[in-house]
Structure formats: C-alpha cells, structure tokens
Design a protein around this motif. Sequence first.
Motif: not given
Length: 167
Positions: A50-57, A61-64
Amino acid sequence: MLDIGISKLMLVAGIALVVIGPERLPKVARMAGTLLGRAQRYVADVKAEVNRSMELDELNKVRREFETAARDVGQSVSSSLDSATGQINAALSGPGSTGTDDDGAPTYEPYAWDSSPAVPTYVHPRKKWRVKRGAIPQWYKQREGVRRHVQSGAARVARFRPPRRSV
C-alpha cells in the motif's frame, strides 16, 4: 485494542496446560508462534505494498507536473526564439533589399560556403617530447632519480648484486 495483562496471559497458559496436556503443549505453542509470524509478515507485506502504491502515485503526479512545466518552458522559449528570428529576418531584409540597410552599411548575404558548417579535421600537435625531456637539467634528473641512460636488465642486476664473500 485488547487489554491483556500478565495475569490474564498466565490464566490462559494454565488453562491450555490443563486442556492440551504437557506432552502436546510445546508443539501447539510452536504452531501458534509460526502462524502468528506468518500473519505478521502478511500484514507487513500488505502495508508495504500500500505504501509503495501511494508513493508511486505521488511520483507519477510529480512527474506529470514536471513534464507540463518543462513543456511550458519549451514553448515559451521557442515562441520567443521565433519572434526574435522574425525580427532579425525583417531587419536583414529591410526596405528595398538593395544590399544596404538604413544606415548605408552593406547587409549580410550568405555565401554558398556559409550554408554548410565546416567539419573539423584532426591536426597532430607535433610535440617533440624528446627535446622537451632533454631540456631538463642533469642535476634535476639526478636529484629526482630520472634515468638518464638506457640500461639492460642484466646490467641492472649485475650493478645491484651484492659482492661475493669469500669463505
């Protein structure tokens, strides 16, 4: 949360000893510990996922945001460059295009050899390292231990061989 103290744990252990018996109690305790460890690992894995998926999201967002900012900067630079190029071209192709500008100075007209950039060619530096090496004074070579003469390996061994002792 469960409110379990030492006294309650001792009561449960005593009841387990009576119900299960002293022979099978170690096996049951080992099995309970194994199952508890598996459950803890499973919960930790789910939590990490869950933490990894949150960090990935968040990273997406930062990349976009970064890509849109870079695109905006690129568009503003290209638009300012286009406007500057248009102004320069307008100034060069000024009134009449007679080969002179408003002040009477000749305008630049590109030649055929100006259109393609020249390819650089390699030019050997022609350094004379032997001459440069010979320019070092002998006293400096001697002080720094620079070899001044070529000597074969056999001659070097003979030079530094300890003298023979007669018995």
